[in-house]
Scaffold this active site. Sequence first.
Site, short mmCIF file in Angstrom:
data_model
loop_
_atom_site.label_atom_id
_atom_site.label_comp_id
_atom_site.label_asym_id
_atom_site.label_seq_id
_atom_site.Cartn_x
_atom_site.Cartn_y
_atom_site.Cartn_z
CB ILE A 43 -0.92 0.00 1.25
CG1 ILE A 43 -1.73 -1.31 1.32
CG2 ILE A 43 -1.85 1.22 1.22
CD1 ILE A 43 -2.42 -1.55 2.66
CD GLU A 44 3.95 1.88 -4.40
OE1 GLU A 44 3.61 2.76 -5.22
OE2 GLU A 44 4.84 1.03 -4.63
CD GLU A 55 6.99 -8.99 1.79
OE1 GLU A 55 6.36 -7.93 1.56
OE2 GLU A 55 8.06 -9.25 1.23
N1 THU Z 1 7.58 -4.15 -1.52
C1 THU Z 1 6.85 -5.11 -0.86
O1 THU Z 1 5.61 -5.05 -0.81
N2 THU Z 1 7.53 -6.09 -0.22
C2 THU Z 1 8.89 -6.20 -0.19
O2 THU Z 1 9.41 -7.03 0.53
C3 THU Z 1 9.71 -5.34 -1.04
C4 THU Z 1 9.02 -4.14 -1.59
C5 THU Z 1 6.86 -3.06 -2.19
C6 THU Z 1 7.11 -1.71 -1.60
C7 THU Z 1 6.81 -0.80 -2.76
O3 THU Z 1 5.41 -0.53 -2.78
C8 THU Z 1 7.16 -1.64 -4.00
O4 THU Z 1 7.27 -2.97 -3.54
C9 THU Z 1 8.45 -1.24 -4.67
O5 THU Z 1 9.50 -1.20 -3.79
#
Ligand code: THU
Length: 150
Positions: A43-44, A55
């Site tokens: 979720i950005e 995770e």
């Molecule tokens: N991201 C994850 O959801 N899990 C990880 O372990 C690595 C990175 C997401 C964060 C961000 O929204 C996107 O991947 C790019 O970094």
Amino acid sequence: MTPKELVQQAMEAMQLAYAPYSGYKVGAALLTSSGRVYRGCNIENAAFGPSNCAERTAIFKAVSEGERAFDAIAVVGGKDGVVTGVFPPCGVCRQVMQEFCGPDFRIYMGRGDGSFESVRLDELLPYGFSAEQYMKDPAVGGTAEKEESQ
Ligand code: THU
């Protein structure tokens, strides 16, 4: 719940990712020792910093529902939700796993073709800093124990 089924659940969780900035969609499916599955997606945020990984979304959902014993997590991810290979958990997520999971906790990283790579937490995070380490210091540990028993 087989590892393959858990990876499939992570693929479904990925569909709900909110990733308008990076475009990387990530999904996770966390298996509790009681047999339940908690899903999570990344979720950005426009401010970047408050973004949350798939995770941690899954782990925090589970812990907030009273779950603390976990067997495995499946993770998949890729640009625009196209999984072309494994998407290993970031360092922060590894540390959050370390808080709640034992060394033999399994991480299944899906490759997108139904296959997956399986690693243990102690392989993913060797020499991890844990609650056990924290409690070793008599001063710090003593305080933490007191707070726990209050
Ligand atoms: N991201 C994850 O959801 N899990 C990880 O372990 C690595 C990175 C997401 C964060 C961000 O929204 C996107 O991947 C790019 O970094």
